[in-house]
Every structure is written in C-alpha cells, then in structure tokens.
Design a protein around this motif. Structure first.
Motif, short mmCIF file in Angstrom:
data_model
loop_
_atom_site.label_atom_id
_atom_site.label_comp_id
_atom_site.label_asym_id
_atom_site.label_seq_id
_atom_site.Cartn_x
_atom_site.Cartn_y
_atom_site.Cartn_z
N GLU A 170 0.85 -1.19 0.00
CA GLU A 170 0.00 0.00 0.00
C GLU A 170 0.88 1.25 0.00
OE1 GLU A 170 -3.69 -0.38 2.52
OE2 GLU A 170 -2.57 -2.06 3.33
N PRO A 171 0.56 2.23 -0.85
CA PRO A 171 1.43 3.41 -1.03
C PRO A 171 1.78 4.14 0.27
CG PRO A 171 -0.27 3.36 -2.72
CD PRO A 171 -0.62 2.26 -1.75
N LYS A 172 0.83 4.25 1.20
CA LYS A 172 1.10 5.02 2.41
C LYS A 172 2.03 4.30 3.39
CE LYS A 172 -2.71 8.28 2.56
NZ LYS A 172 -3.92 8.76 3.28
N HIS A 173 2.17 2.99 3.22
CA HIS A 173 3.03 2.24 4.14
C HIS A 173 4.45 2.79 4.13
CE1 HIS A 173 5.86 -0.96 5.29
NE2 HIS A 173 4.93 -1.35 6.14
N GLY A 174 5.03 2.92 2.94
CA GLY A 174 6.40 3.40 2.83
C GLY A 174 6.57 4.82 3.34
N LEU A 176 4.70 6.44 5.62
CA LEU A 176 4.55 6.51 7.07
C LEU A 176 5.74 5.90 7.79
CD1 LEU A 176 0.75 5.72 7.32
CD2 LEU A 176 1.86 7.88 8.01
N LYS A 177 6.27 4.82 7.25
CA LYS A 177 7.45 4.20 7.88
C LYS A 177 8.65 5.13 7.74
CE LYS A 177 9.25 -0.43 8.67
NZ LYS A 177 9.24 -1.84 8.22
N GLN A 178 8.77 5.78 6.60
CA GLN A 178 9.85 6.73 6.40
C GLN A 178 9.74 7.88 7.40
OE1 GLN A 178 12.35 6.14 4.09
NE2 GLN A 178 13.35 7.79 5.24
N LEU A 179 8.51 8.27 7.72
CA LEU A 179 8.30 9.34 8.70
C LEU A 179 8.83 8.93 10.07
CD1 LEU A 179 7.08 12.16 9.25
CD2 LEU A 179 4.95 10.97 9.89
N ILE A 305 8.09 17.30 12.79
CA ILE A 305 7.79 15.98 12.22
C ILE A 305 6.59 16.07 11.30
CG2 ILE A 305 7.41 13.53 12.76
CD1 ILE A 305 8.41 14.18 15.62
N LEU A 306 5.59 16.87 11.69
CA LEU A 306 4.42 17.06 10.84
C LEU A 306 4.78 17.83 9.57
CD1 LEU A 306 1.68 17.84 13.52
CD2 LEU A 306 2.30 15.64 12.49
N ASP A 307 5.75 18.72 9.68
CA ASP A 307 6.24 19.41 8.47
C ASP A 307 6.83 18.40 7.50
OD1 ASP A 307 5.51 21.82 9.60
OD2 ASP A 307 7.54 22.34 10.28
N GLU A 308 7.60 17.45 8.03
CA GLU A 308 8.19 16.40 7.20
C GLU A 308 7.11 15.52 6.59
OE1 GLU A 308 11.11 13.82 5.42
OE2 GLU A 308 11.07 15.93 6.06
N ALA A 309 6.05 15.26 7.36
CA ALA A 309 4.94 14.44 6.86
C ALA A 309 4.32 15.10 5.62
CB ALA A 309 3.89 14.25 7.95
N GLU A 310 4.09 16.39 5.71
CA GLU A 310 3.52 17.11 4.56
C GLU A 310 4.45 17.03 3.36
OE1 GLU A 310 0.42 20.47 5.94
OE2 GLU A 310 2.52 21.03 6.21
N ARG A 311 5.75 17.11 3.61
CA ARG A 311 6.71 17.00 2.51
C ARG A 311 6.63 15.63 1.85
NH1 ARG A 311 11.43 15.28 0.93
NH2 ARG A 311 11.77 14.01 2.78
N LEU A 312 6.31 14.59 2.67
CA LEU A 312 6.19 13.24 2.15
C LEU A 312 4.83 12.97 1.51
CD1 LEU A 312 7.86 11.29 5.13
CD2 LEU A 312 8.79 11.52 2.82
N GLY A 313 3.92 13.93 1.65
CA GLY A 313 2.59 13.75 1.06
C GLY A 313 1.56 13.16 2.00
N ILE A 314 1.79 13.31 3.31
CA ILE A 314 0.85 12.81 4.33
C ILE A 314 0.25 14.02 5.04
CG2 ILE A 314 0.58 11.33 6.36
CD1 ILE A 314 3.38 10.15 5.62
N SER A 315 -1.06 14.02 5.26
CA SER A 315 -1.68 15.14 5.95
C SER A 315 -1.20 15.19 7.39
CB SER A 315 -3.20 15.01 5.93
OG SER A 315 -3.64 14.00 6.82
N ARG A 316 -1.21 16.38 7.97
CA ARG A 316 -0.76 16.54 9.36
C ARG A 316 -1.64 15.74 10.31
NH1 ARG A 316 2.92 20.95 9.29
NH2 ARG A 316 2.87 21.27 11.56
#
Length: 526
Positions: A170-174, A176-179, A305-316
């Motif tokens: 699943e696309p979000k797995h990678g 979120l784990k990277q986060l 960390i939430l800033d990094e999440a947005e950079r990865l394409g994950i909502s805060r």
C-alpha cells in the motif's frame, strides 16, 4: 503489539552522562523476606554455543496434509476460544494440539471468533523453521492483521488505518514508515541523556518506597518513566509542562484495552468476560475525550515531524494519529510489557549474573571516560546477550499473522505442507523462539547464550517481526523501531547495574505480561 520507532543504528549517537558517585550513606540495602517459585535461569562458566540445526531441503521433506480441523461453524470457534482462555490456557492449548496431531503445523481457530471475528480459521506455525514465513511479504499479505483475526475500529485511531495495519504494497506504508525513521533520526541526540534522566527519577522513587514500605512496584513507576522518556526524547517536550500533565500513562492502557480486549483475559468471571469483551466490542466513545487529549499533546509537540509528513505527502492529521499510535501503542506498550519481563528474568538469574553484569558495565563505562556512550555499550557483550535472551525467551509480541498471497509450501523441521492462496497463517512466537531443535536448553534463560560464537543464533531471535540479523525497511513489516527498542532495553540494564550491585523482587501477572515488585535494591559498592 509491535514496538515501533526507527531502524537507525545510531552510529554517531554520543550523548553521555557521568557515572553516579555514591556516598557511603547511600549504600544501605533495603531487604524483605521473599519467596519466589523455582526458576530456570543460568549463566554459564563458558558461553553456551550450539551449532545451528542441520537444514534439510524442503524438497527432501515429505509432503503432509495439514492436520486438524475447525469444527462445526460457530461451535468449533467457541470451543477453541474457551479452551484457549480458560479450560487449558494459551500454552497448553497449543501444546495439546501439537501432541494430538504430532505436528507443529495444524489447523485451528484463534480468538476472538463469534461475533467479533468473521473468520477465526488459521493454519498455526509453531516452530522456528516455519514461523519466518510470516515475515516474507512476497508470500504473505499483512493488511489489517496486526491484531489477528479481527481489526479494532478505526474510530480509535482518528478514522485512519495506521501503519501497523498497512501492507507494504500500500502506497502510504512506505511514506509513514519513512516518517518514523525521520522522527528518530532527528531525536537521536536526546535518547541517552533523556533515558538517564527519566530512569534516575524512577530509581530514586523506588528507593524511597522501599525505605518506607519495604516494597516498590517497578511496573507502575515504569509506566510514568517510559512515557516521560518517550515524550522528551522523541518530541523534546516534558508532558508535565503541558495540559496533558502526568495523565498519559493512565489514559493509554484504557485506549489499548478497547483495541485488544477481544484477545485478553482481565481476571473477571468467565461468563462475564465471554458475554462482554470476547463477544462484543467495547464502544470507542468510552475513551474519545481522553484520546483527544493525547492527540492534542502530540499535535502540539510534533511541529517539525508534521512538516516532514507534509513533505512526504501525508496530511498533518493522519501523521499525528500515526505518531500517537507508534509512540503510545507500539513504543510505550513495548516498554510496559518488555521492561518488567526483562527485569524478571535478570532478577531470577541471581547474584552471580548481577555481579558479572555490574563488573562488565562499570568497566566499559570507566574505559570510556566514565560516560555511557554507544561505544561503551558495544563493549558489553554479556549485557547485550542478556537483552537478546530476554527477547528470545519471552518475546513482547507473541503473535504474528499473514494471509497467503498464493498457493505455496510451508516447511517445518519434519514435513512440508501445502497452503492455499487466501488462507490465514498464524504463528505463536514463544514456541518459535524456544524451539528445542534450534536452541539448546530452550526453556532456560541462559544469560550468555549470544556471546561470541553464540551470535550466530541471533537470526533465530524474532521479536521484531523479523530476524535480529536483518534491518527494517520501507518494504518489509519489521518493527520500524527495532534498533531503538534494543538500545533503550540495553540502557535499562546499564542504568540498573551502574547504580546497584543486585536486587530482589516478587513477580505477579498482569493482562499484558509480568508485574514486578522490588523488595531489595543493593546500592553499588565497587
């Protein structure tokens, strides 16, 4: 519950603190008469080394039909559930079926069954050879299988399927784990000093309790210390200085209970448990208000960390719910279970092992300028072996699940079995890591098992949803915090034996593991 944070090896993590200086007045030993049941624990005069088992090619093993059955619909799963929780108990439930079928691979039902789980049918893998199939994501899918044959309501995780429930495909797995990898990489310099600070507070509190009541509950004190450490090391925030205050450790267990109650026993009368937590789900609204308090704490503490999440394409918002889960369920839950378990095994091993650990740990710290560093920790082979052995003999995550992606063959030591696509595979990890065909004296806690040549056996230590010799990646399901968890577990042993020569304890049980009450702490004398 997988313990999660990051997979970093911390090569340059070098914060330090000075070895405690003990005044003569602090050498008092608090003691109490104590009775403990007979134990099996040892430290060898020489490292205990066993050659890995001779491997037989799967093609040379006989093909055997998977034994066992699921019984009548509804009735079979209920019978297995009653046997598992009450009539036999977990260990005997599996042992009796292994004996009945003369196989470590067989069909059975796993709780909770009706009405929570729509399909309780599994193929059980109960040996060290077949069990690793559950780690191979080319063969098994891990989607929504973190807790087994049922999945808790996503209302308990902000409406999201968090990382633990995602399959690597699943696309979000990678992402979120990277986060999580990013989170611990950015907090690495705080880990050692914050652990020292939090657990110094813990030991000082325990000493005061021993002085006044001759007892000190490590498990309760550990909850507060663990949460404080995680918040201060991972987020740079002291919970006591926020609206959450000291309430985190009391909120988390209730939230976890709502997720895991279908597969737990709470010590209530059998009929009460069966008609409540094993048949129906506890409603999420019971913890909604307090979960929001946890969420607000993590959201306000996680800016970078939430800033990094947005950079990865994950909502805060989604990132925050995942950070909360990784910290509170995985990391805090892991420390809550594993730290008392590890202390139990070290305590039972006795004064001889305690003395050897104290000598090794203090010598390594002295040779590194009186400071605890990563380099010093690497010079403590017995201490590292003790932590590995605690993970082996009582892994903090006992269950693994995976759904067969294709028709395949699974091999035990004695036979091969054909598994069909879509069948659910289940593994009870303590049987895999205490496999007598892999480990000599498998049921004993052998402190130096992994010293020297014994390191070759580390590939059979599987606590992290993968072999100890492998690393977590965005493409596998190995615990993202494998190295982090191993580091903090080692730090607990280091802190303990820098401060004390020995300790004594009483051991009880809790819904999630052991409960340890200290009855003696002998301050360091050399």
């Amino acid at each position: 519950m997988e313990m999660a944070s990051t997979s970093l090896s911390f090569p340059s993590l070098q914060p330090h603190f000075h070895t405690p200086q003990h005044k003569s007045s602090s050498s008092k030993t608090y003691t109490r008469r104590l009775a403990v049941r007979p134990i099996t624990a040892s430290v060898s005069e020489k490292p205990s080394v066993q050659a890995p088992p001779t491997t037989v090619s799967p093609s040379q093993l006989p093909i055997r039909k998977i034994p066992g059955n699921y019984g009548l619909p509804f009735i079979g799963p209920i019978k297995d559930r009653l046997d598992y929780f009450y009539n036999l108990g977990k260990e005997e439930f599996f042992k009796s079926k292994m004996q009945k079928y003369q196989s470590t691979v067989f069909r059975t039902n796993m709780p909770p069954g009706p009405f929570i789980s729509s399909d309780p049918n599994v193929v059980a893998l109960l040996d060290g050879k077949s069990f690793p199939t559950l780690f191979d994501v080319t063969k098994v899918e891990k989607r929504d299988l973190f807790t087994g044959t049922f999945m808790p309501s996503t209302e308990l995780t902000g409406g999201y399927r968090v990382l633990s429930y995602l399959d690597p495909s699943e696309p979000k797995h990678g992402k979120l784990k990277q986060l999580l990898f990013f989170q611990l990489k950015s907090s690495r310099d705080r880990v050692i000093p914050e652990f020292h600070s939090a657990y110094t507070d813990l030991f000082e509190a325990l000493e005061k309790n021993l002085a006044t009541t001759a007892k000190a509950n490590f498990s309760e004190a550990n909850d507060q210390a663990a949460f404080n450490f995680l918040a201060r090391s991972l987020y740079g925030v002291n919970p006591a200085d926020t609206k959450l205050g000291k309430d985190g450790p009391s909120i988390i267990p209730i939230w976890v209970l709502l997720q895991l109650s279908p597969i737990l026993t709470l010590g209530l009368p059998k009929l009460v448990e069966e008609l409540s937590i094993h048949t129906f789900r506890l409603p999420p609204f019971l913890v909604k208000k307090n979960y929001q308090r946890l969420y607000d704490f993590f959201y306000e503490s996680s800016g970078p960390i939430l800033d990094e999440a947005e950079r990865l394409g994950i909502s805060r918002d989604e990132a925050c719910h995942n950070l909360l889960f990784a910290t509170c369920f995985n990391s805090f839950g892991g420390m809550k279970i594993f730290f008392p378990n590890m202390l139990k095994w070290i305590g039972r091993a006795g004064v001889k092992l305690h003395t050897q650990l104290a000598e090794e740990i203090r010598a390594a710290v002295r040779s590194n300028g009186g400071k605890v560093t990563m380099a010093a920790i690497e010079q403590m082979p017995l201490m590292k072996s003790v932590v590995y052995e605690a993970c082996r003999i009582e892994p903090p995550v006992p269950f693994q699940y995976g759904k067969a992606k294709k028709d395949m063959t699974v091999s035990s030591h004695d036979a091969s079995f054909e598994v069909k696509k879509g069948e659910l595979l289940f593994g009870y990890q303590p049987f895999a890591t205490k496999d007598p065909k892999i480990f000599e004296r498998a049921e004993e806690f052998v402190a130096d098992r992994f010293v020297g040549e014994g390191e070759k056996l580390l590939k059979h230590v599987l606590w992290s949803n993968g072999p100890e010799t492998e690393k977590p990646t965005v493409g596998n399901k190995q615990c993202a915090g494998k190295d982090f968890v191993m580091l903090i577990s080692r730090l607990l042993v280091v802190e303990l034996f820098l401060r004390y020569d020995s300790f004594a304890m009483e051991v009880g049980t809790s819904a999630l593991g052991s409960s340890v009450t200290l009855t003696s702490l002998k301050r360091a004398s050399f």
